[in-house]
Enzyme design. Structure first.
Site, short mmCIF file in Angstrom:
data_model
loop_
_atom_site.label_atom_id
_atom_site.label_comp_id
_atom_site.label_asym_id
_atom_site.label_seq_id
_atom_site.Cartn_x
_atom_site.Cartn_y
_atom_site.Cartn_z
N GLU A 209 0.87 -1.19 0.00
CA GLU A 209 0.00 0.00 0.00
C GLU A 209 0.90 1.23 0.00
OE1 GLU A 209 -2.79 -0.72 3.17
OE2 GLU A 209 -3.40 -2.62 2.28
N HIS B 253 -3.67 3.56 4.96
CA HIS B 253 -3.70 2.37 4.07
C HIS B 253 -4.24 2.75 2.71
CE1 HIS B 253 -3.37 -1.00 7.15
NE2 HIS B 253 -3.40 0.09 7.90
N GLU C 42 -8.36 4.58 4.75
CA GLU C 42 -8.15 3.97 3.44
C GLU C 42 -8.14 5.09 2.41
OE1 GLU C 42 -7.53 0.85 2.92
OE2 GLU C 42 -8.12 -0.09 4.82
ZN LIG Z 1 -4.10 -2.09 4.40
#
Ligand SMILES: [Zn+2]
Length: 328
Positions: free
Chosen positions: A59, A147, A210
């Site tokens: 990531e 992330h 995210e």
């Molecule tokens: Zn992740």
């Protein structure tokens, strides 16, 4: 030089503990992948901030974002006004571009962890580092674990709020909305992630963020992350972050965790199903040799983080329902 740290760390030639000066403070490298920013003077809005990236090695956008922040610090475009711990999580996995080497690091952050191996060892190191950092600083505690997701998403940028007793303060929702976070997922039970660790054991304001989809180094579109960069810069500078109405974000609460219980397991939704895709009552979501079929009942469910290729006993998807925004 501070700006070399990221590259040296990633190619494995970082030589261990050292420190250096910046105009507004100093930096201390505690161990590989662990850097502390120490302000000359902590500003009045300062939080003791943990900013982590690369807990999953493939990531890369958050790692590039951290690189950007360090370059701006070194160039004097950004001043340190708060104690900040910057962490690159799974270094061997980052170097090989994999999510993890042996096991998913982001389920190992618990103090009674019994597992052995490289990833459990790294989890212990990171937990001890966070304990010491929060112990040294009296400021309010904050942890953003950055992330990117494996899949597309109806909301490419979203926050996962770990379960815990510590209430999320209303300004967090306003900051995340201004940082262009589009959705929030409230967890319904403990899950032993890194952000949960800081919330559960240290009462930190903590989120897993995210920030788009997994891509290789150099393929990320950092332009979409400029509002998030502005939030991180304010945290580092110890100034009041930009804020806006959280009513622009869609809030979800986890209703069930779909677990893989046997070898004979399959998800019945297409592999490329985007996160937060909604499934109507009666839809079969998974079949499992041991647990049987998972069928949507009562009300439609949104599927988040579907992944059939998890270890037995691990989570194959979160099933969530839309909920009201939190009251101020
Ligand atoms: Zn992740």
């Amino acid at each position: 030089m501070l700006s070399d740290w990221l590259n040296l760390t990633l190619d494995g030639s970082e030589s261990g503990a050292r420190e250096g000066r910046l105009a507004s403070g100093r930096y201390v490298i505690h161990r590989p992948g662990i850097l502390e920013l120490v302000p000359q003077e902590s500003r009045s809005h300062a939080n003791a901030c943990v900013i982590s990236a690369g807990i999953h090695g493939n990531e890369t956008a958050p790692i590039e974002l951290v690189g950007d922040l360090l370059a701006r610090l070194e160039a004097g475009l950004l001043a340190i006004g708060a104690p900040v711990l910057i962490i690159l999580g799974n270094l061997p996995a980052i170097r090989t571009g994999q999510r993890f080497c042996t096991t998913n690091l982001n389920r190992l952050f618990r103090r009674d962890l019994a597992e052995e191996g490289d990833e459990p060892q790294r989890a212990r190191e990171l937990m001890a580092t966070v304990d010491a950092f929060y112990g040294r600083h009296p400021q309010p505690r904050l942890h953003y674990d950055l992330h990117t997701a494996i899949r597309d998403s109806r909301y490419p940028r979203f926050a996962v709020e770990p379960f815990g007793d510590t209430a999320t303060r209303p300004e967090q929702w306003r900051w995340l909305a201004a940082a262009d976070i589009q959705a929030v997922l409230h967890q319904h039970q403990h899950s032993w992630t890194f952000s949960h660790y800081s919330k559960h054991y240290h009462q930190a304001q903590a989120f897993t963020l995210e920030l788009g989809k997994v891509r290789a180094f150099g393929d990320n579109d950092l332009a979409t992350l400029q509002p998030m960069r502005a939030l991180l810069e304010a945290l580092i500078a110890g100034t009041e972050p930009p804020a806006t109405d959280p009513g622009n974000m869609i809030f979800f609460r986890v209703a069930h965790e779909l677990m893989r219980e046997s070898e004979d397991f399959a998800l019945c939704v297409p592999d490329e199903t985007p996160n937060f895709t909604r499934f109507e009552v009666g839809t079969r979501l998974a079949r499992d040799g041991k647990a049987g079929d998972c069928i949507v009942s009562d009300a439609p469910l949104a599927v988040v983080f579907p992944n059939a290729n998890v270890e037995i006993g691990a989570r194959a998807a979160l099933l969530a329902r839309e909920t009201r925004p939190p009251d101020d």
